[in-house]
Design a protein around this motif. Structure first.
Motif, PDB file in Angstrom:
ATOM      1  N   ASP A  17     -21.839   1.695  13.067  1.00 41.58           N
ATOM      2  CA  ASP A  17     -20.360   1.943  13.191  1.00 41.58           C
ATOM      3  C   ASP A  17     -19.953   2.450  11.828  1.00 41.58           C
ATOM      4  OD1 ASP A  17     -19.757  -1.054  15.238  1.00 41.58           O
ATOM      5  OD2 ASP A  17     -20.396   0.954  15.556  1.00 41.58           O
ATOM      6  N   ASN A  18     -18.525   3.118  11.896  1.00 40.00           N
ATOM      7  CA  ASN A  18     -17.900   3.449  10.894  1.00 40.00           C
ATOM      8  C   ASN A  18     -16.978   2.322  10.087  1.00 40.00           C
ATOM      9  OD1 ASN A  18     -18.677   6.210  11.332  1.00 40.00           O
ATOM     10  ND2 ASN A  18     -16.837   6.343  12.489  1.00 40.00           N
ATOM     11  N   SER A  19     -17.095   2.304   8.863  1.00 36.08           N
ATOM     12  CA  SER A  19     -16.284   1.357   8.243  1.00 36.08           C
ATOM     13  C   SER A  19     -15.135   1.987   7.462  1.00 36.08           C
ATOM     14  CB  SER A  19     -17.403   0.508   7.014  1.00 36.08           C
ATOM     15  OG  SER A  19     -18.481   0.077   7.542  1.00 36.08           O
ATOM     16  N   ILE A  20     -14.051   0.849   7.347  1.00 38.46           N
ATOM     17  CA  ILE A  20     -12.811   1.538   6.521  1.00 38.46           C
ATOM     18  C   ILE A  20     -12.512   0.231   5.732  1.00 38.46           C
ATOM     19  CG2 ILE A  20     -10.724   2.512   6.740  1.00 38.46           C
ATOM     20  CD1 ILE A  20     -11.098   3.355   9.321  1.00 38.46           C
ATOM     21  N   ILE A  21     -12.674   0.643   4.449  1.00 39.10           N
ATOM     22  CA  ILE A  21     -12.022  -0.263   3.386  1.00 39.10           C
ATOM     23  C   ILE A  21     -10.741   0.299   2.840  1.00 39.10           C
ATOM     24  CG2 ILE A  21     -12.743  -1.603   1.462  1.00 39.10           C
ATOM     25  CD1 ILE A  21     -15.737  -1.073   1.990  1.00 39.10           C
ATOM     26  N   ASN A  22      -9.890  -0.825   2.852  1.00 39.39           N
ATOM     27  CA  ASN A  22      -8.336  -0.409   2.458  1.00 39.39           C
ATOM     28  C   ASN A  22      -8.148  -0.913   1.014  1.00 39.39           C
ATOM     29  OD1 ASN A  22      -7.457   1.111   4.567  1.00 39.39           O
ATOM     30  ND2 ASN A  22      -7.742  -1.108   5.736  1.00 39.39           N
ATOM     31  N   CYS A  23      -7.413  -0.331   0.196  1.00 41.82           N
ATOM     32  CA  CYS A  23      -6.765  -0.786  -0.967  1.00 41.82           C
ATOM     33  C   CYS A  23      -5.231  -0.525  -1.243  1.00 41.82           C
ATOM     34  CB  CYS A  23      -7.722  -0.228  -2.122  1.00 41.82           C
ATOM     35  SG  CYS A  23      -7.062  -0.470  -4.003  1.00 41.82           S
ATOM     36  N   ALA A  24      -4.604  -1.332  -1.788  1.00 44.90           N
ATOM     37  CA  ALA A  24      -3.062  -0.858  -2.265  1.00 44.90           C
ATOM     38  C   ALA A  24      -3.037  -1.003  -3.678  1.00 44.90           C
ATOM     39  CB  ALA A  24      -2.220  -1.950  -1.602  1.00 44.90           C
ATOM     40  N   TYR A  25      -2.282  -0.089  -4.293  1.00 44.38           N
ATOM     41  CA  TYR A  25      -1.968  -0.096  -5.841  1.00 44.38           C
ATOM     42  C   TYR A  25      -0.577   0.070  -5.866  1.00 44.38           C
ATOM     43  CZ  TYR A  25      -1.480   5.106  -5.378  1.00 44.38           C
ATOM     44  OH  TYR A  25      -0.915   6.268  -4.947  1.00 44.38           O
ATOM     45  N   SER A  26      -0.338  -0.421  -7.031  1.00 44.49           N
ATOM     46  CA  SER A  26       1.028  -0.738  -7.309  1.00 44.49           C
ATOM     47  C   SER A  26       1.829   0.114  -8.317  1.00 44.49           C
ATOM     48  CB  SER A  26       1.245  -2.023  -7.905  1.00 44.49           C
ATOM     49  OG  SER A  26       0.716  -2.398  -9.231  1.00 44.49           O
ATOM     50  N   ASN A  27       0.690   1.049  -9.303  1.00 54.78           N
ATOM     51  CA  ASN A  27       1.348   1.642 -10.422  1.00 54.78           C
ATOM     52  C   ASN A  27       1.208   3.041  -9.943  1.00 54.78           C
ATOM     53  OD1 ASN A  27       1.837   2.760 -12.849  1.00 54.78           O
ATOM     54  ND2 ASN A  27       0.116   1.971 -13.822  1.00 54.78           N
ATOM     55  N   SER A  28       2.629   3.555  -9.567  1.00 56.16           N
ATOM     56  CA  SER A  28       2.956   4.896  -9.059  1.00 56.16           C
ATOM     57  C   SER A  28       2.502   5.930 -10.125  1.00 56.16           C
ATOM     58  CB  SER A  28       4.184   5.108  -8.636  1.00 56.16           C
ATOM     59  OG  SER A  28       5.010   4.761  -9.737  1.00 56.16           O
ATOM     60  N   ALA A  29       2.256   5.695 -11.360  1.00 58.28           N
ATOM     61  CA  ALA A  29       2.040   6.371 -12.493  1.00 58.28           C
ATOM     62  C   ALA A  29       0.372   6.912 -12.381  1.00 58.28           C
ATOM     63  CB  ALA A  29       2.224   5.926 -13.901  1.00 58.28           C
ATOM     64  N   SER A  30      -0.492   6.094 -11.892  1.00 54.96           N
ATOM     65  CA  SER A  30      -1.888   6.163 -11.874  1.00 54.96           C
ATOM     66  C   SER A  30      -2.133   7.531 -11.071  1.00 54.96           C
ATOM     67  CB  SER A  30      -2.706   5.314 -11.032  1.00 54.96           C
ATOM     68  OG  SER A  30      -2.389   3.991 -11.609  1.00 54.96           O
ATOM     69  N   ASP A  31      -3.056   8.490 -11.660  1.00 55.71           N
ATOM     70  CA  ASP A  31      -3.279   9.725 -11.199  1.00 55.71           C
ATOM     71  C   ASP A  31      -4.592   9.949 -11.032  1.00 55.71           C
ATOM     72  OD1 ASP A  31      -2.966  11.219 -14.784  1.00 55.71           O
ATOM     73  OD2 ASP A  31      -4.548   9.688 -13.656  1.00 55.71           O
ATOM     74  N   TYR A  32      -5.560   8.940 -10.998  1.00 53.14           N
ATOM     75  CA  TYR A  32      -7.144   9.066 -10.606  1.00 53.14           C
ATOM     76  C   TYR A  32      -7.534   7.691 -10.123  1.00 53.14           C
ATOM     77  CZ  TYR A  32     -12.073  10.109 -11.611  1.00 53.14           C
ATOM     78  OH  TYR A  32     -13.236  10.495 -11.730  1.00 53.14           O
ATOM     79  N   PHE A  33      -8.287   7.927  -8.979  1.00 52.66           N
ATOM     80  CA  PHE A  33      -8.734   6.692  -8.245  1.00 52.66           C
ATOM     81  C   PHE A  33     -10.287   6.855  -7.967  1.00 52.66           C
ATOM     82  CE2 PHE A  33      -4.442   5.203  -7.691  1.00 52.66           C
ATOM     83  CZ  PHE A  33      -3.726   6.533  -7.589  1.00 52.66           C
ATOM     84  N   ILE A  34     -11.105   5.568  -8.020  1.00 50.16           N
ATOM     85  CA  ILE A  34     -12.247   5.718  -7.852  1.00 50.16           C
ATOM     86  C   ILE A  34     -12.716   4.725  -6.819  1.00 50.16           C
ATOM     87  CG2 ILE A  34     -14.588   5.505  -9.176  1.00 50.16           C
ATOM     88  CD1 ILE A  34     -13.106   6.375 -11.685  1.00 50.16           C
ATOM     89  N   TRP A  35     -13.594   4.662  -6.068  1.00 50.47           N
ATOM     90  CA  TRP A  35     -14.381   3.599  -5.287  1.00 50.47           C
ATOM     91  C   TRP A  35     -15.729   3.390  -5.802  1.00 50.47           C
ATOM     92  CZ3 TRP A  35     -12.336   0.469  -1.965  1.00 50.47           C
ATOM     93  CH2 TRP A  35     -11.194   0.808  -1.177  1.00 50.47           C
ATOM     94  N   TYR A  36     -15.901   2.064  -6.325  1.00 47.47           N
ATOM     95  CA  TYR A  36     -17.384   1.633  -6.694  1.00 47.47           C
ATOM     96  C   TYR A  36     -18.039   0.606  -5.721  1.00 47.47           C
ATOM     97  CZ  TYR A  36     -16.354   3.228 -11.611  1.00 47.47           C
ATOM     98  OH  TYR A  36     -15.965   3.857 -12.548  1.00 47.47           O
TER      99      TYR A  36
END
Lengths: 111, 114
Positions: A17-36
């Motif tokens: 099956d396909n998996s979907i993992i979600n994340c909410a962030y709060s700092n609108s100034a963040s400009d780079y995101f990583i999944w580990y």
């Protein structure tokens, strides 16, 4: 304050099956995101990243989606395999370079 | 593929003793970090290091902590007088650039304070 969070602590999926993992962030100034991905007894392993000027990026079997309007990040894993079982963390960073991690989602793949 | 290596994998120390955790970052990387992860919790930033000085540190990184790059390859984290609450996994990470570059992590040192 700064925080990055995931919606579900545990996600259980059937192999293939396909998996979907979600994340909410709060700092609108963040400009780079990583999944580990973190396997037991190991350090965080880089999966995929995305800059804030993009809303989608694809890798091998993985896709990251970024919705800056609602400050939401997701990781999609296609055809989930037993080897995908691990804890998945999203992390954000701004111009200081430090990573701010979310709590983590444990992905369990059932054969 | 080059990787970040950390030693030892497990360190057991009496409370009040000094510990030094060692890391060898990826050779062409310029930015170095320490993070910690208390059992079952998220990874937390401790300190960043660039050009032989601390760039940023968190509230956790108090006077008991120090970092050093004693030569061209090693990056160390020292805790002068360990406390029970210092028990955690400590991860070293490195990256080529401060912005827009993924940090690569070692497999950590498990520090157990008795």
């Amino acid at each position: 304050g700064e925080s990055v969070g995931l919606h579900l602590p545990t996600l259980s999926v059937q192999e293939g099956d396909n998996s979907i993992i979600n994340c909410a962030y709060s700092n609108s100034a963040s400009d780079y995101f990583i999944w580990y991905k973190q396997e037991s007894g190991k350090g965080p392993q880089f999966i995929i990243d995305i800059r804030s000027n993009m809303d989608k990026r694809q890798g091998q079997r993985v896709t990251v989606l970024l919705n800056k309007t609602v400050k939401h990040l997701s990781l999609q894993i296609a055809a989930t395999q037993p080897g995908d079982s691990a804890v998945y963390f999203c992390a954000e960073t701004g111009n200081t370079g430090k990573l701010i991690f979310g709590q983590g989602t444990t992905l369990q793949v059932k054969p | 593929e080059p990787e970040v290596t950390q030693t030892p994998s497990h360190q057991v120390t009496q409370m009040g003793q000094e510990v030094i955790l060692r890391c060898v970052p990826i050779s062409n990387h310029l930015y170095f970090y320490w993070y910690r992860q208390i059992l079952g919790q998220k990874v937390e930033f401790l300190v960043s290091f660039y050009n032989n000085e601390i760039s940023e540190k968190s509230e956790i990184f108090d006077d008991q902590f120090s970092v050093e790059r004693p030569d061209g390859s090693n990056f160390t984290l020292k805790i002068r007088s360990t406390k029970l609450e210092d028990s955690a996994m400590y991860f070293c990470a490195s990256t080529r650039g401060a912005e827009g570059q993924p940090q690569h992590f070692g497999d950590g040192t498990r520090l157990s304070i008795l």
